[in-house]
Design an enzyme around this catalytic site. Structure first.
Site, mmCIF file in Angstrom:
data_model
loop_
_atom_site.group_PDB
_atom_site.id
_atom_site.type_symbol
_atom_site.label_atom_id
_atom_site.label_comp_id
_atom_site.label_asym_id
_atom_site.label_seq_id
_atom_site.Cartn_x
_atom_site.Cartn_y
_atom_site.Cartn_z
ATOM 1 N N HIS A 127 1.188 -1.488 -0.006
ATOM 2 C CA HIS A 127 -0.365 0.277 0.021
ATOM 3 C C HIS A 127 0.927 0.808 0.029
ATOM 4 O O HIS A 127 2.042 1.111 0.725
ATOM 5 C CB HIS A 127 -1.133 0.691 1.199
ATOM 6 N N ASP A 181 -7.886 -5.129 -0.227
ATOM 7 C CA ASP A 181 -8.497 -5.649 -0.975
ATOM 8 C C ASP A 181 -8.273 -7.436 -0.514
ATOM 9 O O ASP A 181 -9.308 -8.379 -1.646
ATOM 10 C CB ASP A 181 -7.434 -5.149 -2.252
#
Length: 375
Positions: free
Chosen positions: A261, A312
């Protein structure tokens, strides 16, 4: 502008002031208006969270009841929008359809071209309500079925699941999905939210800002990643094939979808909540295969490269276990993130300045025009 001032991808650049969302990437902490995401996931509902994001305070019961009533009353979309959904080609992806239909909704909004603050708030509430209807209606239309009329007695989470099948979901499934909506509701200046704020800063309308946000969300480096995660799990197929698959990716210097991320340097706090639900759902339906595969990939990614999963990664097996079509995973993201998009759009408009950064020019310093005859 000097070369040393240029930061690719605006990483670490402060681009807006906002009281909506805070991320501590080093500590793996996410808050909405100061409340930790795990507290909201445990105690709140999507409707209450959406109110909180939009209006800036936790609602009293009477305020929440009124807001829920508004959402229920605004869930239906105009007949003309259903006609539009039927005329779009079968090759269109759900995200393309959602983007197009959201843009079209602006022409039928009761507040028309009224861009006052009060009108924008009303538009925001309608869009939060209508996003689930657009997604489920198109899914049924593309399968040759009639859209299901929204049931105003259902929550947003229940309404989405009901809109796909016509069957009211089990309370435990609805609650898991409700928490998924809470977890995806906002995430500071992610690409889609930043796109919405840029569009709003031009004094365009709320529908335009949300349409642009949907376009940004569709990308595989943003909301489209959850679909890629499930496609990866389906490609692997079995738990005993996970290790070879992961090692092959690393050997060929390829990414594992759902890991890493831009902001977090430790575990994404949303992934922590979703991991628990992925396991719970698998146990409830008697099929923990997808959770076990995801868990094994997580273990290997950390052992090999010290990589952490993002939101996700575990949302994919959760949605799949709920029997949601794979290409609706990203539209679900939009059905949740709409609450953050409209909150940021209105915040931008209330203290607006046109967002207009500079570019570091890398072209020729001086060039001459060459006539066509001499080229």
């Amino acid at each position: 502008m000097a070369h040393e001032d240029f930061i690719k991808g605006l990483e670490g650049v402060l681009a807006a002031q906002s009281s909506i969302c805070f991320i501590d990437g080093a500590a793996g902490r996410l808050t909405y208006r100061g409340i930790d995401i795990q507290d909201l996931a445990e105690n709140s509902t999507f409707e209450e969270t959406a109110y909180f994001l939009l209006f800036g305070h936790l609602p009293k019961q009477s305020e929440l009841d009124a807001f829920v009533g508004q959402l229920q009353n605004e869930r239906e979309v105009p007949t003309e929008i259903y006609t539009l959904l039927r005329t779009l080609p079968s090759t269109a992806t759900p995200m393309e359809v959602l983007r197009t239909a959201t843009s079209a909704l602006s022409a039928y909004d009761p507040d028309g071209h009224d861009n006052s603050d009060a009108a924008n708030v009303r538009k925001a509430v309608r869009l939060i309500a209508q996003m689930t209807t657009l997604t489920t209606a198109y899914d049924r239309i593309r399968r040759g079925l009639e859209p299901i009329k929204p049931d105003p007695s259902l929550s947003m989470a229940e309404s989405f699941l009901y809109g796909l099948t016509g069957e009211k979901p089990h309370p435990s499934s609805a609650r898991v999905f409700d928490v998924c909506l809470i977890l995806h509701a906002d995430h500071e200046l992610n690409a889609s939210t930043f796109a919405a704020r840029v569009i709003a800063s031009t004094l365009s309308d709320v529908h335009a800002a949300v349409t642009g946000a949907i376009g940004a969300l569709a990308g595989s480096l943003h909301g489209g990643a959850n679909q890629r995660v499930l496609e990866m799990l389906l490609e692997i197929g079995e738990l005993d094939k996970v290790e070879a698959y992961v090692d092959n990716l690393f050997a060929n210097k390829k990414k594992i979808m759902g890991f890493g991320h831009r902001v977090y340097r430790t575990m994404d706090p949303r992934a922590t909540v979703l991991r628990k639900f992925a396991r719970q759902l698998g146990e409830d339906v008697g099929n923990t295969k997808w959770y076990e595969m995801a868990e094994r990939i997580e273990q290997l990614a950390f052992a090999r490269k010290k990589l952490y999963p993002n939101v996700d990664f575990f949302s994919a097996p959760v949605f799949y276990t709920l029997n949601i079509p794979v290409d609706l995973f990203t539209p679900i993201f939009a059905c949740s993130r709409i609450s953050g998009w409209v909150a940021h759009t209105i915040e931008q408009l209330r203290d607006n300045r046109l967002i207009r950064p500079l570019a570091l020019y890398t072209g020729a310093e001086k060039a001459e025009y060459i006539p066509m005859s001499d080229r």
